[in-house]
Design a protein around this motif. Structure first.
Motif, PDB file in Angstrom:
ATOM      1  N   SER A  46       0.819  -1.215   0.000  1.00  0.00           N
ATOM      2  CA  SER A  46       0.000   0.000   0.000  1.00  0.00           C
ATOM      3  C   SER A  46       0.852   1.264   0.000  1.00  0.00           C
ATOM      4  O   SER A  46       0.443   2.284  -0.554  1.00  0.00           O
ATOM      5  N   ILE A  47       2.030   1.224   0.595  1.00  0.00           N
ATOM      6  CA  ILE A  47       2.907   2.400   0.575  1.00  0.00           C
ATOM      7  C   ILE A  47       3.300   2.743  -0.860  1.00  0.00           C
ATOM      8  O   ILE A  47       3.219   3.892  -1.287  1.00  0.00           O
ATOM      9  N   PHE A  48       3.704   1.747  -1.621  1.00  0.00           N
ATOM     10  CA  PHE A  48       4.106   2.013  -2.999  1.00  0.00           C
ATOM     11  C   PHE A  48       2.911   2.233  -3.917  1.00  0.00           C
ATOM     12  O   PHE A  48       2.995   2.966  -4.888  1.00  0.00           O
ATOM     13  N   PHE A  49       1.784   1.611  -3.618  1.00  0.00           N
ATOM     14  CA  PHE A  49       0.612   1.760  -4.476  1.00  0.00           C
ATOM     15  C   PHE A  49       0.023   3.162  -4.354  1.00  0.00           C
ATOM     16  O   PHE A  49      -0.317   3.798  -5.351  1.00  0.00           O
ATOM     17  N   PHE A  50      -0.112   3.661  -3.119  1.00  0.00           N
ATOM     18  CA  PHE A  50      -0.728   4.962  -2.903  1.00  0.00           C
ATOM     19  C   PHE A  50       0.253   6.123  -3.004  1.00  0.00           C
ATOM     20  O   PHE A  50      -0.151   7.277  -2.874  1.00  0.00           O
ATOM     21  N   SER A  51       1.526   5.854  -3.229  1.00  0.00           N
ATOM     22  CA  SER A  51       2.487   6.950  -3.369  1.00  0.00           C
ATOM     23  C   SER A  51       2.423   7.595  -4.750  1.00  0.00           C
ATOM     24  O   SER A  51       3.033   8.633  -4.960  1.00  0.00           O
ATOM     25  N   GLY A  52       1.706   7.010  -5.662  1.00  0.00           N
ATOM     26  CA  GLY A  52       1.556   7.588  -6.988  1.00  0.00           C
ATOM     27  C   GLY A  52       2.516   7.025  -8.012  1.00  0.00           C
ATOM     28  O   GLY A  52       2.478   7.426  -9.175  1.00  0.00           O
ATOM     29  N   ILE A  53       3.370   6.136  -7.580  1.00  0.00           N
ATOM     30  CA  ILE A  53       4.313   5.522  -8.509  1.00  0.00           C
ATOM     31  C   ILE A  53       3.583   4.402  -9.245  1.00  0.00           C
ATOM     32  O   ILE A  53       3.042   3.493  -8.646  1.00  0.00           O
ATOM     33  N   GLU A  54       3.558   4.497 -10.560  1.00  0.00           N
ATOM     34  CA  GLU A  54       2.824   3.507 -11.354  1.00  0.00           C
ATOM     35  C   GLU A  54       3.783   2.508 -11.979  1.00  0.00           C
ATOM     36  O   GLU A  54       3.792   2.296 -13.186  1.00  0.00           O
ATOM     37  N   ASN A  55       4.557   1.884 -11.149  1.00  0.00           N
ATOM     38  CA  ASN A  55       5.502   0.873 -11.603  1.00  0.00           C
ATOM     39  C   ASN A  55       5.198  -0.419 -10.851  1.00  0.00           C
ATOM     40  O   ASN A  55       5.347  -0.489  -9.629  1.00  0.00           O
ATOM     41  N   ILE A  56       4.778  -1.432 -11.574  1.00  0.00           N
ATOM     42  CA  ILE A  56       4.362  -2.693 -10.959  1.00  0.00           C
ATOM     43  C   ILE A  56       5.539  -3.385 -10.278  1.00  0.00           C
ATOM     44  O   ILE A  56       5.369  -4.049  -9.257  1.00  0.00           O
ATOM     45  N   VAL A  57       6.737  -3.189 -10.802  1.00  0.00           N
ATOM     46  CA  VAL A  57       7.916  -3.802 -10.194  1.00  0.00           C
ATOM     47  C   VAL A  57       8.127  -3.254  -8.781  1.00  0.00           C
ATOM     48  O   VAL A  57       8.442  -4.001  -7.848  1.00  0.00           O
ATOM     49  N   LEU A  58       7.933  -1.954  -8.597  1.00  0.00           N
ATOM     50  CA  LEU A  58       8.066  -1.360  -7.268  1.00  0.00           C
ATOM     51  C   LEU A  58       6.936  -1.812  -6.345  1.00  0.00           C
ATOM     52  O   LEU A  58       7.151  -1.961  -5.142  1.00  0.00           O
ATOM     53  N   TRP A  59       5.757  -2.007  -6.862  1.00  0.00           N
ATOM     54  CA  TRP A  59       4.641  -2.509  -6.041  1.00  0.00           C
ATOM     55  C   TRP A  59       4.966  -3.898  -5.514  1.00  0.00           C
ATOM     56  O   TRP A  59       4.777  -4.189  -4.335  1.00  0.00           O
ATOM     57  N   ILE A  60       5.470  -4.756  -6.401  1.00  0.00           N
ATOM     58  CA  ILE A  60       5.814  -6.122  -5.990  1.00  0.00           C
ATOM     59  C   ILE A  60       7.026  -6.103  -5.049  1.00  0.00           C
ATOM     60  O   ILE A  60       7.086  -6.867  -4.082  1.00  0.00           O
ATOM     61  N   GLY A  61       7.970  -5.198  -5.316  1.00  0.00           N
ATOM     62  CA  GLY A  61       9.117  -5.057  -4.414  1.00  0.00           C
ATOM     63  C   GLY A  61       8.699  -4.609  -3.028  1.00  0.00           C
ATOM     64  O   GLY A  61       9.219  -5.085  -2.021  1.00  0.00           O
ATOM     65  N   GLY A  62       7.753  -3.678  -2.959  1.00  0.00           N
ATOM     66  CA  GLY A  62       7.225  -3.249  -1.668  1.00  0.00           C
ATOM     67  C   GLY A  62       6.481  -4.362  -0.958  1.00  0.00           C
ATOM     68  O   GLY A  62       6.564  -4.508   0.265  1.00  0.00           O
ATOM     69  N   LEU A  63       5.770  -5.164  -1.724  1.00  0.00           N
ATOM     70  CA  LEU A  63       5.055  -6.311  -1.160  1.00  0.00           C
ATOM     71  C   LEU A  63       6.036  -7.306  -0.555  1.00  0.00           C
ATOM     72  O   LEU A  63       5.868  -7.756   0.582  1.00  0.00           O
TER      73      LEU A  63
END
Length: 78
Positions: A46-63
């Motif tokens: 949720s930190i990477f998803f709601f930060s406005g960054i639209e990069n799926i790699v970063l979302w999965i990395g945050g997960l």
């Protein structure tokens, strides 16, 4: 008078009772590693998803990073 019930060899029928009773010290339910891992994964995603960054790699990395962080916190609590 012989006391055969005090002899070790005569207690074979009682050996299966040893260790069959649970101690009252382990009354916790659930696994803190699993609980904290799931919470950490949700927070990390949720930190990477709601930060406005639209990069799926970063979302999965945050997960994954949140999952690992929660796992180690839960492991230290346990």
């Amino acid at each position: 008078m012989a006391k055969s019930h005090h002899r070790r060899n005569h207690k074979d029928h009682l050996k299966h009772y040893q260790g069959s009773f649970k101690s009252s010290t382990q009354t916790t339910k659930g696994n803190p590693k699993l609980i904290f891992s799931i919470i950490g994964a949700v927070v990390g995603f949720s930190i990477f998803f709601f930060s406005g960054i639209e990069n799926i790699v970063l979302w999965i990395g945050g997960l994954i990073a949140g999952f690992l962080f929660g796992y180690f916190i839960g492991k230290s609590i346990q």
